[in-house]
Design an enzyme around this catalytic site. Structure first.
Site, mmCIF file in Angstrom:
data_model
loop_
_atom_site.group_PDB
_atom_site.id
_atom_site.type_symbol
_atom_site.label_atom_id
_atom_site.label_comp_id
_atom_site.label_asym_id
_atom_site.label_seq_id
_atom_site.Cartn_x
_atom_site.Cartn_y
_atom_site.Cartn_z
ATOM 1 N N GLU A 459 0.832 -1.193 0.000
ATOM 2 C CA GLU A 459 0.000 0.000 0.000
ATOM 3 C C GLU A 459 0.874 1.252 0.000
ATOM 4 O OE1 GLU A 459 -1.124 -0.662 4.602
ATOM 5 O OE2 GLU A 459 -1.820 1.252 3.797
ATOM 6 N N ASP A 534 -1.639 -1.842 11.028
ATOM 7 C CA ASP A 534 -2.606 -0.990 11.719
ATOM 8 C C ASP A 534 -3.997 -1.193 11.106
ATOM 9 O OD1 ASP A 534 -2.583 0.260 9.286
ATOM 10 O OD2 ASP A 534 -1.572 2.073 9.973
#
Ligand code: 1YM
Length: 666
Positions: A459, A534
């Site tokens: 990402e 996360d």
């Protein structure tokens, strides 16, 4: 620097169905159990020598088969109408107890063996079936083995039978040797009847683990209750400290009807009722339940003799036949589609948004395919088609309003299918262009040998930069994704196939998409999802998995998809640098290294420099990769629908029920 950087080097399996709880590691089969001293191999010794041949493997999965073998016998007794309840208990030492309130196993002497029937059932391979006296066994585990196999693979096993005021007992030790013959050990209330089997799986056989998995047991017991309506199944797990997880009762009067309602609890049904039918022909029992939802996919699951047939087979074919026939006829009769326009709705169109369970019980099932997950008995197709077709036709006639809603949805699916086809063809025709469009995006590896190549999906551009510099460019490619990818659970097919991030994955992988997915064309042997540790990272990972699950399922089934595990913490003491991948790991390091630690918590992959990323997450020598597998398709399907679907309420419940997930480090 970086000495002792790695904690563990391992490749685990990551079971999608257990994403929530992240366990169930099914690894290799140990089959080198030998005992040179044994000259004559009797049945039980043969089982101990080659356990894999009887229970598939000696991994956790094989261990659980022992339970199912015994539970199946209790369920058979209930299906035959003699028992109402089957109770399963796991005690603190992982010993198993299964009790039913049936007739009790026969307590007489068997003429052929001159031993009690019970001793015979538990010491002669396949004796249970042969002595069954006509009542056919329809439950039966994956391998159709009997109680004797469980006995052979147990350290000890005890059978108790309550029958006509007497309590009978026999105990076996060391892989099935009777300690003494069957004996009456006392009186019991004359109204009491039934069978009890207790056993301890042998740790010498199940070297990987002898610990039962609570969730595996609970889910399957619940499923068995859905599949066998009117039978009460209880599950007691005495190992659980959480009161709520110690005792369960499953009892579904409505059977498959309740199963469909349960699956659809996370979806939005478009009809109030559940279409339900049961019938039998030529000794084959058929039960079908289904209900349409606003989903775009189907959730159609099939079983034969309580065993999930993941590859379908003749029962599914019969269901598809009926659906296609009845719906096309209905649409033509009502002039919803014009005869001359030559539109034919496919079974796929008709299944859009359909949740269905098809369960057949067959006295002599034949399974096909590599994993034996496909029902082969040809006569089943017609029987299912006739029984289900009649009910579906009746339903549509009697419920014109629902019929209209269903037909509208199916016609929309038909239009959408044509649109998706056009979009896909556009991708294919521009194949070379498509590669061009990956320029500046995909950082490919130099090797073209797909068997060694890996692609990391990362990402964001900054993490992409670290990954690019940290990789081994010979075999590791990097595909950075910008921002969040489309939630495929909420968008229509053609929109999904037009999405830029999704198109770059399809192009990079080279394996095609949807029905055309072909893993032999994959350009990489490992597809590794690498996201931050996360909440956002979790979300992106789930979006990616959802996309793979819905659009390229073979790459998951083939075991090509992995999840990288970047560290959460860097811990430095003097010259020593260590990494922790979980909070628990951090705790361990704290205990191990004491104080005066310099601790850095990584907020994202981008914070790691290229060397650290290679060292901790990408280098095959050090990294931990979690392989995504698909053991329980129904669970996975429900999981994705709930986590990614429109409805907020079930999602909240789901997260609360499975609170582990929120804290899970994967
Ligand atoms: C906890 C496991 O095994 N129950 C059980 C098994 C049998 C019977 C009843 C039974 C079957 C029949 C007649 C019959 C079995 N009997 C045999 C065999 N629970 C559990 N409950 N009487 C009792 O099928 O005709 C095998 S299993 F071979 F002896 F008939």
């Amino acid at each position: 620097m970086n000495e002792e950087a790695n904690e563990t080097v391992m490749e685990e399996e990551y079971d999608l169905s257990d994403v929530v709880l992240g366990e169930e590691l099914d690894i290799k089969v140990k089959s080198d159990y030998t005992d040179e001293d044994i000259q004559v191999l009797d049945g039980l010794e043969a089982v101990r020598k080659r356990p894999g041949m009887y229970i598939g493997s000696t991994s956790s999965r094989g261990l659980h088969h022992l339970v199912w073998e015994i539970v199946d016998n209790g369920i058979d007794e209930a299906m035959a109408g003699f028992a109402t309840t089957v109770c399963i208990t796991i005690d603190k030492d992982n010993n198993v107890t299964v009790i039913d309130d049936g007739r009790g196993m026969p307590t007489g002497i068997n003429e052929k063996t001159n031993k009690s029937t019970i001793e015979t059932i538990f010491t002669v391979l396949h004796a249970g079936g042969k002595f069954g006296g006509g009542a056919y066994k329809v439950s039966g585990g994956l391998h159709g083995v009997g109680a004797s196999v469980v006995n052979a693979l147990s350290k000890w096993l005890e059978v108790t039978v309550y029958h006509e005021g007497k309590e009978y007992f026999i105990r076996f030790e060391n892989g099935g040797q009777p300690v003494a013959p069957l004996a009456v050990i006392g009186d019991c209330d004359p109204s009491k009847h039934g069978s009890k089997v207790r056993f301890k799986p042998d740790g010498e056989i199940f070297q990987e683990t002898t610990e039962f998995n609570h969730d595996t047991l609970r889910k399957r017991i619940r499923e068995l209750a859905f599949l066998n309506k009117g039978i009460r199944l209880t599950f007691d797990d005495e190992r659980e400290t959480d009161e709520k997880r110690r005792h369960y009762e499953f009892f579904y009067e409505g059977g498959l009807k309740e199963y469909v309602a349960d699956i659809n609890s996370g979806k939005e049904p478009i009809q109030d009722d559940i279409i339900y039918t049961e019938g039998h022909e030529k000794g084959i029992q058929v039960e079908v339940a289904c209900q349409y939802t606003t989903d775009e996919r189907d959730a159609v699951y099939t079983f034969c003799n309580n065993i999930f047939t993941g590859d379908g087979g003749t029962h599914l074919d019969g269901f598809n036949d009926a659906l296609k026939r009845v719906i096309n006829n209905y649409a033509k009769d009502r002039k919803l589609i014009k005869e001359k326009e030559d539109i034919t709705l496919t079974a796929e169109d008709c299944k859009d948004g359909l949740t269905a369970i098809i369960s057949v019980k067959h006295p002599d099932p034949q399974y096909e395919g590599q994993t034996k997950g496909k029902l082969g008995n040809s006569e089943v197709r017609k029987i299912v088609s006739t029984i289900f077709g009649a009910q579906l036709e009746r339903y549509l006639l009697e419920h014109p309003n629902e019929a209209k809603i269903i037909l509208d949805k199916i016609l929309l699916a038909y239009e959408s299918r044509l649109a998706a086809k056009r979009a896909r063809e556009a991708t294919r025709n521009k194949k070379n262009d498509a590669f061009g469009s990956l320029k500046g995006k995909l950082v490919d590896c130099s090797s073209k040998e797909s068997s060694i190549c890996e692609i990391y999906i990362v990402e964001g551009d900054s993490a992409g930069g670290s990954a690019k510099n940290g990789r081994d460019s010979h075999f590791q490619a990097i595909l950075p994704l910008r921002g969040k990818i489309l939630n495929v659970e909420k968008a229509r097919k053609h929109r999904i196939l037009e999405n830029a991030e999704i198109r770059s994955m399809i192009t990079a992988f080279g394996c095609g998409v949807m029905e055309e997915t072909d893993t032999s064309k994959l350009r990489y042997n490992k597809i590794v999802i690498m996201t931050d540790a996360d909440v956002d990272g979790d979300h992106i990972r789930i979006l990616l998995l959802t996309f793979f699950y819905r659009f390229m399922r073979p790459i998951i089934e083939g075991g090509y998809v992995y999840i990288a595990q970047p560290p959460l913490y860097k811990v430095q003491k003097g010259k020593t640098i260590r990494y922790a991948y979980t909070e628990q790991g951090m705790e361990r390091l704290r205990n191990e290294l004491g104080d005066k630690l310099a601790i850095q918590r990584y907020k994202g992959l981008g914070e790691m420099d290229a060397d650290q990323l290679r060292e901790t997450t990408m280098d095959p020598k050090n990294r931990t990769l979690i392989r995504v597998s698909l053991d329980d398709a129904i669970q996975a399907d429900q999981y994705f629908s709930i986590m990614m679907g429109e409805e907020v309420e079930p999602r909240k419940n789901f997260i609360i029920e499975n609170a582990d997930f929120a804290e899970l480090d994967v």
